[in-house]
Design a protein around this motif. Structure first.
Motif, PDB file in Angstrom:
ATOM      1  N   VAL A  21       0.822  -1.206   0.000  1.00  0.00           N
ATOM      2  CA  VAL A  21       0.000   0.000   0.000  1.00  0.00           C
ATOM      3  C   VAL A  21       0.861   1.263   0.000  1.00  0.00           C
ATOM      4  N   TRP A  22       2.141   1.113  -0.056  1.00  0.00           N
ATOM      5  CA  TRP A  22       3.082   2.236  -0.051  1.00  0.00           C
ATOM      6  C   TRP A  22       4.094   2.017  -1.165  1.00  0.00           C
ATOM      7  N   ARG A  23       4.393   3.046  -1.922  1.00  0.00           N
ATOM      8  CA  ARG A  23       5.386   2.940  -2.989  1.00  0.00           C
ATOM      9  C   ARG A  23       6.478   3.964  -2.753  1.00  0.00           C
ATOM     10  N   SER A  24       7.681   3.473  -2.470  1.00  0.00           N
ATOM     11  CA  SER A  24       8.804   4.370  -2.236  1.00  0.00           C
ATOM     12  C   SER A  24       9.312   4.990  -3.530  1.00  0.00           C
ATOM     13  N   VAL A  35      11.679   3.146   2.741  1.00  0.00           N
ATOM     14  CA  VAL A  35      11.643   2.398   1.484  1.00  0.00           C
ATOM     15  C   VAL A  35      10.630   1.263   1.561  1.00  0.00           C
ATOM     16  N   LEU A  36      10.400   0.728   2.749  1.00  0.00           N
ATOM     17  CA  LEU A  36       9.347  -0.254   3.003  1.00  0.00           C
ATOM     18  C   LEU A  36       8.561   0.226   4.220  1.00  0.00           C
ATOM     19  N   LYS A 367       3.438  -8.951   7.936  1.00  0.00           N
ATOM     20  CA  LYS A 367       3.594  -7.629   8.524  1.00  0.00           C
ATOM     21  C   LYS A 367       2.417  -6.718   8.194  1.00  0.00           C
ATOM     22  N   GLY A 368       2.016  -5.914   9.186  1.00  0.00           N
ATOM     23  CA  GLY A 368       1.105  -4.828   8.901  1.00  0.00           C
ATOM     24  C   GLY A 368       1.783  -3.824   7.982  1.00  0.00           C
ATOM     25  N   GLN A 369       1.028  -3.227   7.080  1.00  0.00           N
ATOM     26  CA  GLN A 369       1.586  -2.297   6.093  1.00  0.00           C
ATOM     27  C   GLN A 369       1.005  -0.906   6.313  1.00  0.00           C
ATOM     28  N   GLY A 370       1.860   0.100   6.179  1.00  0.00           N
ATOM     29  CA  GLY A 370       1.411   1.461   6.342  1.00  0.00           C
ATOM     30  C   GLY A 370       1.410   2.218   5.029  1.00  0.00           C
ATOM     31  N   PRO A 371       0.826   3.429   5.063  1.00  0.00           N
ATOM     32  CA  PRO A 371       0.290   4.122   6.233  1.00  0.00           C
ATOM     33  C   PRO A 371      -0.980   3.488   6.802  1.00  0.00           C
ATOM     34  N   ALA A 372      -1.834   2.932   5.937  1.00  0.00           N
ATOM     35  CA  ALA A 372      -3.042   2.263   6.412  1.00  0.00           C
ATOM     36  C   ALA A 372      -3.391   1.154   5.433  1.00  0.00           C
TER      37      ALA A 372
END
Length: 520
Positions: A21-24, A35-36, A367-372
């Motif tokens: 849900v996040w792209r560095s 980065v992750l 793992k939980g992924q952020g931000p949400a």
């Protein structure tokens, strides 16, 4: 079956682009930190030719010791796990108690003469030097004659090998000399002292050796330099959590430049790793840029241009014969109690015997992924037996779960349960219970790491969703829990013997608009 085929097609078409849900990588030659956006703590990073490898702590998750791979330090995939199981303590099998505060952490990775070496000290055990010709193994290990806290491995070009070690309680940094096989300690000398130091890492650049140490009492990072590994050393503070992190070091780039990596305490999600440009002043590394020194940038130019977008996997349809590399068990699993082959295309979980969720084997996590992020699973409860407790939720300092059960009358129900502060005798609060009308069940767990808030929801048709039990807090488990950020968790256990099971059709990860989500 049409629904499963459609889900598989959507996952295949979307591929890695929707896995996280996040792209560095911003696609314009720049990247943003972290980065992750997940709990990848205690980083150590090396370069081998064009390839970069990043090792991270896993504690009691199995398989253990995650190693990621990248070509540009920004786009990472999971290459392997080093340890297939945890050994040396029956509590790793959840026999005679749990081992949440133990396990595998703070590894140091190096490569020399065609062999990868990894130094790690399982909590309460002696230091191990793992070794393998390929990063994917097979990995074997030598055990040393002592426990070296947070061992920092360093190998000279001629093969001479050393471990630097220090503990916060003392701050004395000791250098252990290893033999040529990296299996024995031949010498031990105190080489430096920094109050509160741990997490030692060593590199060499030009005429200097550089020693990096985390300073947990101040959440800071120091760097020391010397013309000799044995000192004398001169030391400077570098950065801290307010400016980007407090445990890390440097890794070299192909053209001779260097890049920094550093861990940052990040609240309920855990401890994330940031990457930073560095520049040199009088042979001292400085994090950041000359225009903004002493600070890890939120956004910067990629250290190596042109690298393809990549990321660890997350969503899963369980169509393969092995679990995806994103999955880890909580403690060692009971291999007899799960299967990917008994019902092809499904993960089957048979209940393990446990009094409560915190003590249950075969809880499958990622793992939980952020931000949400939102994790969604599809379950078949047809073979759930009376007494079985199976479902989906979070594992962490706060474990909030949707738990499906079946009564003696054969009727199934779903409860939302929350346990905080995971200590012996901790009380589990049942916030809400609803009856279920069928055997197919969709469950959601949402984690918003900007507000440190979670929520759960369920559906009996995959379209109409109902929140259950209200919001719950998310917390980093550093006092009584796992010392990790909140994790997604699939589980199935029972207080007694059971002949039942639950089948899991899929797990899907997707982003959540901050502040929104399913509510009661």
């Amino acid at each position: 079956m049409r629904r499963r085929a459609l889900a598989a097609l959507l996952l295949a078409v979307s591929g890695a682009a929707t896995a996280q849900v996040w792209r560095s990588d911003q696609g314009d030659g720049s990247y943003r930190n972290p980065v992750l956006y997940a709990d990848y703590p205690d980083p150590d990073v090396i370069r081998v030719g064009r390839d970069y490898y990043f090792v991270s702590t896993t504690f009691v998750n199995v398989p253990g010791i995650t190693i990621l791979h990248s070509r540009d330090l920004i786009n990472w995939t999971i290459a392997t796990h080093v340890a297939t199981e945890l050994d040396g303590d029956p509590r790793y099998d959840l026999v005679g108690g749990n081992a949440y505060r133990k396990g595998l952490y703070a590894a140091s990775l190096r490569h020399h003469d065609g062999t990868f070496y990894l130094a790690i000290t399982p909590v309460g055990q002696k230091t191990r030097i793992y070794y393998a010709k390929s990063i994917r193994g097979p990995w074997r290990y030598h055990e040393l004659d002592r426990e070296a806290f947070d061992p920092g491995l360093f190998i000279e070009p001629d093969g001479r090998a050393y471990l630097a070690t220090a503990t916060t309680a003392d701050g004395t940094i000791t250098l252990l000399t290893l033999d040529r096989t990296l299996s024995k300690v031949t010498d031990a000398r105190k080489i430096h002292y920094i109050k509160g130091a741990e997490g030692s890492k060593l590199i060499r650049r030009g005429d200097y050796y550089y020693l990096f140490n985390a300073l947990p009492p101040r959440l800071a990072l120091s760097v020391s330099r010397s013309h000799s590994l044995f000192g004398p050393w001169e030391t400077r503070d570098q950065i801290d959590d307010r400016s980007g992190g407090h445990q890390g070091a440097l890794v070299d780039l192909p053209g001779g430049a260097w890049f920094g990596f550093v861990m940052e305490d990040s609240g309920a999600i855990g401890r994330m790793t940031n990457f930073s440009p560095v520049f040199w002043e009088n042979d001292w590394p400085v994090w950041g840029t000359p225009a903004a020194p002493g600070r890890v940038p939120a956004r910067a130019r990629k250290p190596i241009a042109g690298g393809a977008f990549a990321e660890p996997p997350s969503s899963d349809t369980f169509d393969r014969l092995t679990l995806g590399v994103q999955w880890q068990w909580n403690h060692n699993p009971d291999e007899r109690r799960w299967s990917l082959t008994e019902r092809p295309g499904w993960l089957r979980l048979r209940p393990t015997r446990a009094a409560r969720f915190w003590e249950a084997r075969n809880t499958l996590t990622q793992k939980g992924q952020g931000p949400a992020s939102r994790g969604e699973v599809v379950l078949d409860l047809a073979h759930l037996a009376p007494g079985d407790r199976c479902g989906f939720g979070t594992l962490g300092q706060v474990s909030a779960n949707l738990t499906a059960t079946r009564g003696a009358d054969g009727r199934a129900s779903l409860a939302m349960e929350v346990t905080e502060d995971q200590v012996e005798g901790a009380r589990t609060e049942t916030r809400a219970t609803v009856p279920l009308s069928g055997n197919r069940l969709w469950l959601r767990t949402e984690m918003d790491f900007k507000t440190s808030t979670g929520r759960v929801a369920y559906s009996e048709d995959g379209r109409r969703w109902r929140g259950l039990g209200g919001d719950f807090p998310l917390r980093f488990a550093w006092r009584t829990g796992t010392f990790q950020g909140e994790q997604f968790a699939l589980f199935c256990y029972a207080p007694g013997e059971s002949k039942g099971w639950v089948d899991v059709d899929s797990f899907t990860l997707s982003p959540v608009v901050l502040g929104e989500g399913a509510r009661p």
